[in-house]
Design a protein around this motif. Sequence first.
Motif, PDB file in Angstrom:
ATOM      1  N   GLY A  38     -15.436 -36.343 -15.198  1.00  0.00           N
ATOM      2  CA  GLY A  38     -16.696 -37.426 -15.147  1.00  0.00           C
ATOM      3  C   GLY A  38     -16.260 -38.693 -15.469  1.00  0.00           C
ATOM      4  O   GLY A  38     -16.970 -39.257 -16.348  1.00  0.00           O
ATOM      5  N   LEU A  39     -15.038 -39.287 -15.185  1.00  0.00           N
ATOM      6  CA  LEU A  39     -14.429 -40.461 -15.558  1.00  0.00           C
ATOM      7  C   LEU A  39     -14.370 -41.333 -14.063  1.00  0.00           C
ATOM      8  O   LEU A  39     -14.366 -40.799 -13.139  1.00  0.00           O
ATOM      9  N   ALA A  72     -10.129 -37.765 -12.306  1.00  0.00           N
ATOM     10  CA  ALA A  72     -11.690 -38.449 -12.633  1.00  0.00           C
ATOM     11  C   ALA A  72     -12.747 -37.713 -12.359  1.00  0.00           C
ATOM     12  O   ALA A  72     -13.770 -37.709 -13.102  1.00  0.00           O
ATOM     13  N   ASP A  73     -12.946 -37.164 -11.078  1.00  0.00           N
ATOM     14  CA  ASP A  73     -13.973 -36.514 -10.844  1.00  0.00           C
ATOM     15  C   ASP A  73     -14.039 -35.047 -11.552  1.00  0.00           C
ATOM     16  O   ASP A  73     -15.094 -34.360 -11.753  1.00  0.00           O
ATOM     17  N   PHE A  74     -13.014 -34.608 -12.009  1.00  0.00           N
ATOM     18  CA  PHE A  74     -12.936 -33.193 -12.820  1.00  0.00           C
ATOM     19  C   PHE A  74     -13.726 -33.711 -14.263  1.00  0.00           C
ATOM     20  O   PHE A  74     -14.689 -32.832 -14.858  1.00  0.00           O
ATOM     21  N   ARG A  96     -21.876 -39.761  -5.636  1.00  0.00           N
ATOM     22  CA  ARG A  96     -21.348 -39.386  -6.786  1.00  0.00           C
ATOM     23  C   ARG A  96     -20.734 -37.997  -6.803  1.00  0.00           C
ATOM     24  O   ARG A  96     -21.375 -37.125  -6.174  1.00  0.00           O
ATOM     25  N   GLN A  97     -19.454 -37.659  -6.959  1.00  0.00           N
ATOM     26  CA  GLN A  97     -18.713 -36.330  -6.953  1.00  0.00           C
ATOM     27  C   GLN A  97     -18.281 -35.726  -8.491  1.00  0.00           C
ATOM     28  O   GLN A  97     -17.909 -36.386  -9.350  1.00  0.00           O
ATOM     29  N   GLN A  98     -18.370 -34.436  -8.618  1.00  0.00           N
ATOM     30  CA  GLN A  98     -17.982 -33.774  -9.806  1.00  0.00           C
ATOM     31  C   GLN A  98     -17.334 -32.446  -9.174  1.00  0.00           C
ATOM     32  O   GLN A  98     -17.637 -31.640  -8.711  1.00  0.00           O
ATOM     33  N   ILE A  99     -16.057 -32.507  -9.812  1.00  0.00           N
ATOM     34  CA  ILE A  99     -15.293 -31.042  -9.738  1.00  0.00           C
ATOM     35  C   ILE A  99     -16.010 -30.208 -10.786  1.00  0.00           C
ATOM     36  O   ILE A  99     -15.798 -30.445 -12.000  1.00  0.00           O
TER      37      ILE A  99
END
Lengths: 242, 242
Positions: free
Chosen positions: B201-202, B197-199, B82-85
């Motif tokens: 959280g979707l 989406a990664d920025f 899982r990735q988050q910017i």
Amino acid sequence: MTEHRRDIHNSDMPVLCQACEARHHGMCGSLTPEELTHLNKVASRREIKAGTALVADSEPVTHYSNILSGVVKLTKILADGRQQIVGLQFAPDFLGRPFKTSSDTNAESATTVRICTFPRKAVDRMIEESPNLEHRLLQQTLNELDEARGWMVTLGRKTAAEKVASFLYLIATHIDPESEGADGIVFELPLTRADIADFLGLTIETVSRQMTKLRKDGVIQIENNRHVTVPDMERLAHRAAV
Amino acid sequence: MTEHRRDIHNSDMPVLCQACEARHHGMCGSLTPEELTHLNKVASRREIKAGTALVADSEPVTHYSNILSGVVKLTKILADGRQQIVGLQFAPDFLGRPFKTSSDTNAESATTVRICTFPRKAVDRMIEESPNLEHRLLQQTLNELDEARGWMVTLGRKTAAEKVASFLYLIATHIDPESEGADGIVFELPLTRADIADFLGLTIETVSRQMTKLRKDGVIQIENNRHVTVPDMERLAHRAAV
DNA sequence: CTCACCCTTTGACAAGGATCAATGAGCCCG
DNA sequence: CGGGCTCATTGATCCTTGTCAAAGGGTGAG
């Protein structure tokens, strides 16, 4: 701890600073005895009970503080009342936003808090004159930025179960534990369920359900809503997807 | 812009720095002509195409950079992928984490990016010697911290619709617009749907649906997936719950 | 030109978390 | 001791968003 701090004779510094955590690990550790004495003259120590606003949204900031004990929550609020806790600060953190007189962030004591407060101007002047102090502030700010970004992953990508575990893990690793030993680590939760929900972007019902689940699974024990025991930190960390 | 910058004769400084944004509004604005000349000797300018890793997770950081143009994304990734910017950086932001040789954050070019790179050591030494530079870094770091905390509200408390509107609003206010006038503001989206989406959280599907909704409601126009027109920024801001 | 690949859109369905509602536990104060 | 707080738990139901699946549009290679 590779840091070189000046070797200060205790007699050179204000009595009240001698045992102060902020001098050992906080902002004051970067000051000379003279600076410390000067700052101490304009400083005042206070004990504040839980739920008191320390910095109010959009009010001019007239003071900075060091947290001596307790937990302070930084919150932001949307026009329609939705609230988000954007940071928790523990002793000996520095509280305030240099170079800006107003902030759209509120600071509120989550527990009983003891702080050491200084007039904004005195510190601003000291920052200008003391590169050491500015260096220390830069380090703390970089650490807070790292923490904020770490938390963004929790908010954006973790499930409710992982969020609650992450929160407990955060507290367990940041608060001075009541006891710590082979049978685990014990501490007092500094936040209400509502606060936890605002920190995690959840509702209090979801927080409550996930706490119950962790309790039933034996990852934590809870007494009186606030008193938490974590028998196995590794297990909690695993639940937090750290 | 109340800041007092030294008045520098152009002839005193490296040619390449004369038109550089980093010298006007970025880190280099805090340097003396001598420091700038020194830094320029060890600096190298590069153009990097989209999707290139600039700083890789847990690799030692050997260089710092100034962003001259383009957009860089800072990402964090969980063990299961899982990735988050956790941040976007625009010209003339400084890229790097002083005082720590490793970082658990990745930096990757989102668009074609031009950067000016320096060896870590040269800058570290300069930070030690130049309080002005450290002051500038503290200011940028404080601003980044404010932005990170602002984004935490978006991640924690906004709906998918508000998140997408918030993202578009952020880009519209941070990127140099292609055109700007009575009929609105036009720009090129620097991120793919997956990045957005990664920025936020979707998922990309949710992002796509919300973009479609904003388009159908006339809040934005989109051509070729990337080319966006915002006829009325106020209206977009309202959708973003700013 | 056409195939292959990537990015995006759209639809149908499932599920995680929110919402609404009721109850319980601790605490202060009369 | 009892009533009125606040805070927390638990249950039932709803809805937003995620998941799975299919198909469209653009671009580059052969």
